[in-house]
Design a protein around this motif. Structure first.
Motif, short mmCIF file in Angstrom:
data_model
loop_
_atom_site.label_atom_id
_atom_site.label_comp_id
_atom_site.label_asym_id
_atom_site.label_seq_id
_atom_site.Cartn_x
_atom_site.Cartn_y
_atom_site.Cartn_z
N LEU A 1 73.73 58.33 66.18
CA LEU A 1 73.16 59.10 67.28
C LEU A 1 74.26 59.90 67.95
CD1 LEU A 1 70.68 59.65 69.15
CD2 LEU A 1 71.44 57.68 70.50
N ILE B 1 66.29 57.58 64.71
CA ILE B 1 67.08 56.43 64.24
C ILE B 1 66.17 55.27 63.90
CG2 ILE B 1 68.86 54.74 64.85
CD1 ILE B 1 70.10 57.46 64.62
N SER C 1 71.76 62.17 64.05
CA SER C 1 70.68 62.68 64.88
C SER C 1 71.28 63.22 66.17
CB SER C 1 69.68 61.56 65.19
OG SER C 1 68.69 61.99 66.10
N LYS D 1 64.41 55.38 60.69
CA LYS D 1 65.32 55.42 59.54
C LYS D 1 65.53 56.83 59.00
CE LYS D 1 65.27 50.83 59.46
NZ LYS D 1 66.43 50.00 59.80
N VAL E 1 73.29 51.38 66.22
CA VAL E 1 74.05 52.38 65.47
C VAL E 1 75.15 52.92 66.37
CG1 VAL E 1 72.04 53.06 64.08
CG2 VAL E 1 72.57 54.30 66.19
N HIS F 1 71.23 57.86 60.86
CA HIS F 1 72.06 56.65 60.90
C HIS F 1 73.00 56.59 62.09
CE1 HIS F 1 71.23 57.83 56.66
NE2 HIS F 1 70.88 56.56 56.56
#
Length: 301
Positions: free
Chosen positions: A95, A87, A21, A90, A273, A93
């Motif tokens: 950032l 994130i 992301s 879901k 994450v 996974h």
């Protein structure tokens, strides 16, 4: 493993491509790194930001946004929050910070209700491929924690050790850097290093070997260790260099890059994450390597 490019081999065992992301993906160097990742089929992307700007820059760098591995999402306000929300939902996974201030994305990460906080401290872990060295070397913390005390240094060490172990180094050697290798009360870094070394010897810090205080030459040079007649399993063979303050870390980081011509990947560890938090001035190559590092060191979420 002695090159950053070899990190890609660790991704072959993964059965599903992870999604990164990207908060405000309208940046040429970011999109160049995205292009390389897509071409090598190592991951997928959720690109958030101004779609007009993203489309314009994608055309400039030759990135095909119609790829099934890329999804764009038009966001013009609070893009950091939107990337974090992806994130939490879901939909991604890992950032990654694009073209926005570090403060903005960290505020979203650290939000008590809607962020990605854990009980761990956030710390910056850099991994260097340095010419003439026979291994990759970690450096921590060069970007997040300003003047950590002993407890915070313990957390920083544990984060770096976890990253190293996730990359396959089951018991990394950790060197606690200081100006000298003897304890001197006038140098707090030497006192902290001695305490942390004792903590590891007593099992309070696990899954690594720790020694300190160690001057930089003793941490990385077997010749210096032999010359000074120092006996240590870590000295001359450090995998992780732990700095006493952000000033030392920042200077050493940039010295590796600009003087030693090192290649570098980095990740912020301790959230739910991995976070790719490269500088807006970093090259596409550094952003690409940081993607590799984050994907390889990914823990379940």
């Amino acid at each position: 493993m002695n090159t950053l490019a070899s990190l890609r081999n660790l991704l072959f065992a993964q059965t599903e491509k992870k999604i990164i992301s990207v908060a405000n993906a309208g940046d040429e160097q970011v999109l160049l790194a995205v292009k390389q990742a897509v071409e090598m089929k190592i991951c997928r992307f959720l690109l958030l930001g101004d779609e007009i700007e993203i489309n314009k820059l994608a055309k400039k760098v030759g990135l095909d946004l119609s790829s099934t591995d890329i999804q764009t999402e038009h966001v013009t306000e609070e893009v950091g929050k939107a990337a974090v929300l992806a994130i939490r939902q879901k939909r991604a996974h890992v950032l990654m910070k694009g073209l926005l201030p570090t403060k903005e994305i960290l505020q979203a990460v650290l939000d008590k209700e809607n962020g990605l906080r854990t009980k761990s401290v956030l710390s910056h872990v850099a991994l260097f491929e340095i010419p003439d060295q026979n291994r990759l070397i970690f450096l921590t913390d060069a970007a997040m924690n300003i003047a950590p005390n002993v407890q915070l240094k313990k957390n920083i060490i544990e984060n770096a050790v976890e990253v190293a172990r996730n990359l396959g180094n089951t018991c990394p050697n950790v060197a606690l850097l200081a100006p000298v290798e003897v304890v001197n009360e006038a140098m707090p870094s030497t006192v902290d290093a001695a305490i942390l070394t004792t903590m590891q010897n007593r099992g309070q810090i696990k899954y690594c070997n720790i020694d300190g205080p160690l001057a930089f030459d003793l941490a990385i040079s077997p010749e210096a260790v032999q010359h000074k007649h120092l006996e240590s399993p870590v000295a001359g063979n450090a995998d992780i260099l732990v700095v006493p303050s952000i000033e030392v870390g920042n200077a050493l980081y940039k010295s590796f890059v600009y003087f030693a011509k090192a290649k570098v990947a980095s990740v912020v560890w301790g959230a739910k994450v991995p976070i790719i938090l490269t500088s807006r001035s970093d090259s596409a190559e550094s952003k690409w390597y940081s993607m590799l590092l984050s994907l390889c060191s990914q823990k379940d979420y």
